[in-house]
Design a protein around this motif. Structure first.
Motif, PDB file in Angstrom:
ATOM      1  N   SER A  27     128.348   0.184  58.617  1.00  0.00           N
ATOM      2  CA  SER A  27     127.804   0.438  59.950  1.00  0.00           C
ATOM      3  C   SER A  27     128.875   0.564  61.031  1.00  0.00           C
ATOM      4  O   SER A  27     128.589   1.016  62.131  1.00  0.00           O
ATOM      5  CB  SER A  27     126.863  -0.704  60.352  1.00  0.00           C
ATOM      6  N   LEU A  30     129.948   3.810  63.474  1.00  0.00           N
ATOM      7  CA  LEU A  30     129.193   4.188  64.672  1.00  0.00           C
ATOM      8  C   LEU A  30     129.831   3.643  65.949  1.00  0.00           C
ATOM      9  O   LEU A  30     129.541   4.128  67.034  1.00  0.00           O
ATOM     10  CB  LEU A  30     127.762   3.650  64.584  1.00  0.00           C
ATOM     11  N   THR A  65     122.943   3.598  74.664  1.00  0.00           N
ATOM     12  CA  THR A  65     122.942   4.379  73.430  1.00  0.00           C
ATOM     13  C   THR A  65     123.466   3.554  72.262  1.00  0.00           C
ATOM     14  O   THR A  65     122.993   3.691  71.130  1.00  0.00           O
ATOM     15  CB  THR A  65     123.767   5.669  73.602  1.00  0.00           C
ATOM     16  N   GLU A  69     122.007   2.860  68.443  1.00  0.00           N
ATOM     17  CA  GLU A  69     122.808   2.943  67.228  1.00  0.00           C
ATOM     18  C   GLU A  69     122.772   1.639  66.443  1.00  0.00           C
ATOM     19  O   GLU A  69     122.803   1.655  65.205  1.00  0.00           O
ATOM     20  CB  GLU A  69     124.241   3.352  67.576  1.00  0.00           C
ATOM     21  N   TYR A  88     114.633  10.252  67.114  1.00  0.00           N
ATOM     22  CA  TYR A  88     115.161  10.060  68.468  1.00  0.00           C
ATOM     23  C   TYR A  88     114.532  11.138  69.335  1.00  0.00           C
ATOM     24  O   TYR A  88     114.654  12.332  69.030  1.00  0.00           O
ATOM     25  CB  TYR A  88     116.681  10.189  68.457  1.00  0.00           C
ATOM     26  N   ARG A  99     123.368  14.417  71.641  1.00  0.00           N
ATOM     27  CA  ARG A  99     123.210  13.273  70.732  1.00  0.00           C
ATOM     28  C   ARG A  99     123.328  13.733  69.279  1.00  0.00           C
ATOM     29  O   ARG A  99     123.963  13.065  68.462  1.00  0.00           O
ATOM     30  CB  ARG A  99     121.866  12.563  70.945  1.00  0.00           C
ATOM     31  N   TRP A 103     126.076  12.267  66.710  1.00  0.00           N
ATOM     32  CA  TRP A 103     125.670  11.535  65.510  1.00  0.00           C
ATOM     33  C   TRP A 103     126.065  12.271  64.240  1.00  0.00           C
ATOM     34  O   TRP A 103     126.391  11.643  63.243  1.00  0.00           O
ATOM     35  CB  TRP A 103     124.183  11.212  65.556  1.00  0.00           C
ATOM     36  N   LYS A 106     129.672  11.237  63.884  1.00  0.00           N
ATOM     37  CA  LYS A 106     129.847   9.828  63.527  1.00  0.00           C
ATOM     38  C   LYS A 106     129.313   9.485  62.138  1.00  0.00           C
ATOM     39  O   LYS A 106     129.893   8.670  61.434  1.00  0.00           O
ATOM     40  CB  LYS A 106     129.129   8.929  64.543  1.00  0.00           C
TER      41      LYS A 106
END
Length: 181
Positions: A27, A30, A65, A69, A88, A99, A103, A106
């Motif tokens: 994780s 992010l 934001t 996440e 989203y 966004r 994403w 990321k």
């Protein structure tokens, strides 16, 4: 929804910032910083450690934001790719495009991020929507997809997290079905 609570500045100052290293390695990509800011740290347990709904009202640029996440990280920490989908929704196509691009960068190859707006070619591909891990869309497009597409029921069955951004803009009387054009 959680009861409305405000941050006590003195209590928040005493609370330690949560380190990104406290998250599982999968994780951490992010979050390109060492620790969450004060607001994010205050909300960390709710966003990452619970399944309860949240409403966050904070100034622009405060890091809301990142809370979205954190919720995504929690969703995917238990099941991985394909286990559950997130949606989203933002009222402005420019915001959904921004966004989705961020994403996609990321999340890379780990998760499928799909932009579902009236301008995207991907919107026509029902299989792409059905297999997406994160669907980034506008309210109008999500409404249209969920009511009129053949495989919408299958997609809806996979949605385990709904993220609404800029929710205060969604009540615009010029938007939505029945709006004079």
């Amino acid at each position: 929804l959680l009861p409305l609570r405000t941050m006590d500045p003195d209590a928040a100052a005493d609370r330690r910032l949560v380190a990104v290293s406290s998250l599982p390695p999968s994780s951490r990509a992010l979050f390109p910083f060492a620790s969450f800011n004060r607001m994010q740290s205050e909300c960390f347990d709710e966003a990452y450690g619970s399944d309860r709904s949240m409403v966050v009202s904070a100034p622009t640029g405060s890091g809301k934001t990142v809370l979205l996440e954190l919720a995504l990280a929690r969703l995917w920490s238990s099941g991985g790719r394909g286990a559950a989908a997130a949606v989203y929704i933002a009222p402005l196509k420019a915001l959904t495009t921004e966004r989705a691009a961020d994403w996609k960068r990321k999340l890379g190859a780990a998760y499928t991020v799909l932009e579902l707006t009236g301008d995207t070619a991907e919107a026509a591909d029902e299989a792409a929507v059905a297999s997406a891990d994160l669907i980034v869309t506008t309210p109008e497009k999500w409404d249209s997809f969920s009511r009129f597409r053949r495989d919408a029921q299958g997609v809806m069955g996979r949605v385990a997290l709904l993220l609404l951004d800029e929710v205060h803009l969604l009540h615009d009387p010029k938007r939505g079905p029945g709006t004079p054009r």
